[in-house]
Design an enzyme around this catalytic site. Structure first.
Site, short mmCIF file in Angstrom:
data_model
loop_
_atom_site.label_atom_id
_atom_site.label_comp_id
_atom_site.label_asym_id
_atom_site.label_seq_id
_atom_site.Cartn_x
_atom_site.Cartn_y
_atom_site.Cartn_z
N ALA A 1 0.89 -1.39 0.17
CA ALA A 1 -0.33 0.55 0.71
C ALA A 1 0.95 1.27 0.07
O ALA A 1 0.40 2.51 0.01
CB ALA A 1 -0.94 0.05 1.13
N ARG B 1 10.02 8.19 -3.16
CA ARG B 1 11.46 8.59 -3.39
C ARG B 1 11.54 8.04 -4.80
O ARG B 1 12.46 7.99 -4.92
CB ARG B 1 12.00 7.87 -1.81
CG ARG B 1 12.26 8.64 -0.97
CD ARG B 1 12.84 7.76 0.30
NE ARG B 1 12.04 6.87 1.09
CZ ARG B 1 12.75 6.48 1.82
NH1 ARG B 1 13.79 5.92 1.72
NH2 ARG B 1 12.37 5.46 2.40
N GLY C 1 5.85 -6.21 -0.83
CA GLY C 1 5.67 -5.80 -2.38
C GLY C 1 6.75 -4.99 -2.64
O GLY C 1 7.15 -5.05 -4.21
#
Ligand code: UD1
Ligand code: CA
Length: 454
Positions: free
Chosen positions: A10, A15, A101
């Site tokens: 999520a 960056r 992820g």
């Protein structure tokens, strides 16, 4: 015990400075999140739940082909909150494995080791020893070396910050226990977040032992937050692939200048020169040589074929003992039989080229069937497109197409036919005859070349 995997995805990934959600950035041409889904599938997980966030619809769309459940976390209130979003969707009391992820290179072997730690009375936590542990949660142990809790850097005392064993974030725990602990999380910490890491102290106080294990390589637990880290993990991954191929008997002229962005099967004594990129699914037979700067995408190359430098081949099958290139372009739906020669600056598209045929220089052959031992001279063009549709060119066995001819499709050249150089062939050419459309050569002896005014 059966396995459910929860993948946290999520985070915004600001960056990366990108319009694309972080987990869709690619490593070895595959989205980061797909690496993680693939490893969950390799573990034969019964359920895979992906927690995605604001702007994450595109993540769902891109990875729609996978059999996973999507859980939206409306606000990013912390890793514990993220896992809690998935919990109501867990349909059975499985072992729950939490993955990330943006941690793409975690391996099945490391995770199998971790999952083994889970029982009714214990859970598994993946930790790492880091010379520079800053930024990570620290693993706090008691005098018996038993894990007591994880303390986030921002909440840690100077003493705790000296601990070099860090939390990778990856853990495995029994589902019902996890549910119970998540409902008790509080956000009274330095970041005002619901920390998943707080379940460690809860486990300890409930008499559940926290068993730690480590990844085979530290890169497996490295997360990606920016493009520098992405590039570094890409290089690590490519080095691993290169070493695996060399161990399997492939000669790589320079393992630092080889990229595999998909899968490859290799025979014995394959030699690959520098700057070769293999994409998709590639199969390479015995004694194949691939020259410098070649790009192969979804290609089968059979035994003994030599691909000379700077050749680009896509969605094609290349038979045995062919010679391709240098500077050849072989486009999709091409099938080259054995001992075919394709030379420099030749483009082949959607063509079947039979045994021993030669197309050596500067030609375009598209939508064509080329027979055995056909010789296509320099600069021959199949005019396959009339502006609306594509048409077929058929060239019989042993035909000879003179240089700089155009074959205007649909057209058939009979077996053994010869086409005179420079012909524009618009109708079928009979077998075994010379066909040519060349205009008669003449010389004008009274002609005077114009002179420039001095
Ligand atoms: C976390 C761990 C820390 C560990 C580190 C390893 C916690 C509280 N801390 O810290 O102990 O050393 O990872 O990298 O767990 N995410 C969501 N929803 C959220 C918050 C995060 O999906 O509400 C996802 C992020 O996309 C990211 C992952 O969880 O992929 C980790 O979140 P992040 O905020 O980066 O945790 P860290 O502060 O790095
Ligand atoms: Ca992080």
């Amino acid at each position: 015990m059966d396995l459910s995997v929860v993948i946290l995805a999520a985070g915004q990934g600001s960056r990366m400075r990108s319009q694309l959600p972080k987990v869709l950035h690619k490593l070895a041409n595959k989205p980061l999140l797909r690496h993680v889904i693939d490893v969950a599938e390799q573990l034969s997980a019964q359920e895979i739940h992906i927690v995605y966030g604001h702007g994450g619809e595109v993540v769902r769309e891109r990875l729609a082909a996978h059999n996973v459940s999507w859980v939206k976390q409306e606000q990013q209130l912390g890793t514990g909150h993220a896992v809690a979003q998935a919990v109501p969707h867990l349909t059975a009391n499985h072992t729950v494995l939490v993955l990330y992820g943006d941690v793409p290179l975690i391996t099945k072997e490391t995770l199998q080791q971790l999952i083994k730690q889970v029982s009714g009375s214990s859970m598994g936590l993946l930790t790492a020893e880091l010379a520079n542990p800053s930024g990570y949660g620290r693993i706090v142990r008691n005098s018996d070396n038993a894990v007591q809790c994880i303390t986030e850097e921002k909440d840690a005392s100077a003493e705790v910050r000296k601990i070099t064993e860090v939390n990778s974030g990856i853990l495995a725990v029994q589902g019902e226990q996890l549910k119970g602990w998540l409902t008790r999380l509080k956000n009274n910490n330095a970041q005002g977040e619901y920390y998943l890491t707080d379940i460690i102290a809860m486990a300890v106080s409930d008499g559940i032992e926290v068993k730690t294990s480590q990844a085979v390589a530290v890169e497996e637990v490295e997360g990606i937050n920016n493009r520098i880290q992405l590039a570094r993990l890409e290089r690590y991954y490519q080095q691993q692939q290169a070493e695996r191929l060399m161990a399997a008997g492939v000669t790589l002229k320079d393992p630092a200048r080889f990229d595999l962005r998909g899968t490859v099967e290799t025979g014995m004594d394959v030699t690959i020169d520098i700057n070769v990129i293999l994409n998709g699914e590639v199969v390479i037979g015995n004694s194949v040589e691939i020259g410098a700067n070649c790009v192969l995408t979804n290609v089968v190359v059979e035994d003994g074929t030599v691909i000379l430098p700077n050749s680009i081949i896509e969605d094609a099958v290349v038979g045995r003992e062919c010679t391709i290139g240098p500077f050849a372009r072989i486009r999709p739906d091409t099938k080259l039989a054995d001992r075919v020669k394709i030379g420099n600056f030749v483009e082949i598209k959607k063509a079947q080229v039979d045994e021993g045929a030669k197309i050596n220089h500067l030609s375009y052959v598209g939508d064509s069937i080329v027979g055995k031992d056909v010789n296509i001279g320099a600069g021959v063009i199949t005019c396959n497109y009339d502006g609306a549709s594509k048409h077929l060119t058929e060239i019989g066995d042993d035909a000879f197409i003179g240089s700089d001819s155009q074959l205007v499709a649909p057209v058939k050249i009979g077996a053994g036919a010869t086409i005179g150089a420079g012909s524009t062939i618009t109708g079928d050419a009979p077998a075994n005859q010379l066909t040519l459309t060349r205009s008669k050569q003449r010389s004008i002896d009274s002609w005077v070349r114009p002179q420039k005014n001095k």
